[in-house]
Scaffold this active site. Sequence first.
Site, PDB file in Angstrom:
ATOM      1  N   HIS A 109       0.845  -1.194   0.000  1.00 25.49           N
ATOM      2  CA  HIS A 109       0.000   0.000   0.000  1.00 25.49           C
ATOM      3  C   HIS A 109       0.877   1.239   0.000  1.00 25.49           C
ATOM      4  O   HIS A 109       1.875   1.312   0.727  1.00 25.49           O
ATOM      5  CB  HIS A 109      -0.896   0.006   1.239  1.00 25.49           C
ATOM      6  CG  HIS A 109      -1.654   1.287   1.422  1.00 25.49           C
ATOM      7  ND1 HIS A 109      -1.601   2.026   2.582  1.00 25.49           N
ATOM      8  CD2 HIS A 109      -2.485   1.971   0.586  1.00 25.49           C
ATOM      9  CE1 HIS A 109      -2.364   3.099   2.467  1.00 25.49           C
ATOM     10  NE2 HIS A 109      -2.905   3.094   1.263  1.00 25.49           N
ATOM     11  N   SER A 110       0.531   2.231  -0.812  1.00 19.63           N
ATOM     12  CA  SER A 110       1.224   3.505  -0.847  1.00 19.63           C
ATOM     13  C   SER A 110       2.714   3.276  -1.106  1.00 19.63           C
ATOM     14  O   SER A 110       3.070   2.627  -2.080  1.00 19.63           O
ATOM     15  CB  SER A 110       0.958   4.268   0.458  1.00 19.63           C
ATOM     16  OG  SER A 110       1.331   5.620   0.347  1.00 19.63           O
TER      17      SER A 110
END
Length: 296
Positions: free
Chosen positions: A94-95
């Site tokens: 994520h990210s």
Amino acid sequence: MSREIHFEVDGGHLAAVDHGGAGQPVLLVHGSGHNAAAWDGIVPGLLPGHRVVAVDLRGHGHSSATSSTAEQYWRDLATVVAALGWDRPLLVGHSTGGYAVTAVTAAGLVRPAALCVVDGLVLDDRPTAQRTLAAFRSAEAAEDLRRTFGYGLRLDPRRRDEWIEERVARAPTDWLDAGADPALVRAVSTRSLVADRTGCYLRRPDVPEIVATTGAPVDAPVHPSVDVYDRITCPLTIVLPDDGFYAHRRAEVAAVVAAAAGRELVALPGGHNVVMTRPGAVAAVIRDIAARVVSG
């Protein structure tokens, strides 16, 4: 039963949470400012049919190692996979963690069965990416990180508890955490605070750690720019929240997906932090990828 585990790396260790399970191995890699606890809402949707480990990147959570170069934080993932003895895991990031799993795969250090990147993309060419990365290293940007996320805060035990509860209290209207389970916000906040030798608590990461992960030589073979996807040959799923960081660049994301076979774009309602605000939906995407990996 979940348990804390550690992996020796240059300069210390990486901490991780081993959630157990059996079947397709899944490594979960958080974004900047978060830690392994960010995946706690997703893990129940993966167990018991998947073998699940969530790691703390350098400078985050319970990991003692910090970054001195931009590549360390993603190269460490190869050490983790090797130490676990995993063959062809599913890497989920994520990210910033999305770039980490992409980069370690692009470097050929891990050969995953598939990648799942959750709102963690690099879409600029190298010169544009270099200018963007340089902006993150300015004094103004550093102060903004401290003010917005509390990076590097040093708190006494009383203030530590107050800070955690303040974050939980404002979560319902927070631009990142709105919709997240308060218990999940508390868990991530708690894991981000580590006691120092004086008995005070440091909010991890600190700003120098973030700065250390934003530099990369423009001629590096693996660079945080759109050409990194040319090196990805395994199946790639990109999860794009409709109010996330890259929603306004959907056409560019679609071009990355269309550039090779075995890629897909999954749109989800929500903002950037869907791993915490829409954990059931993200878990369903991961299960679907894993099912295709096994059947394929």
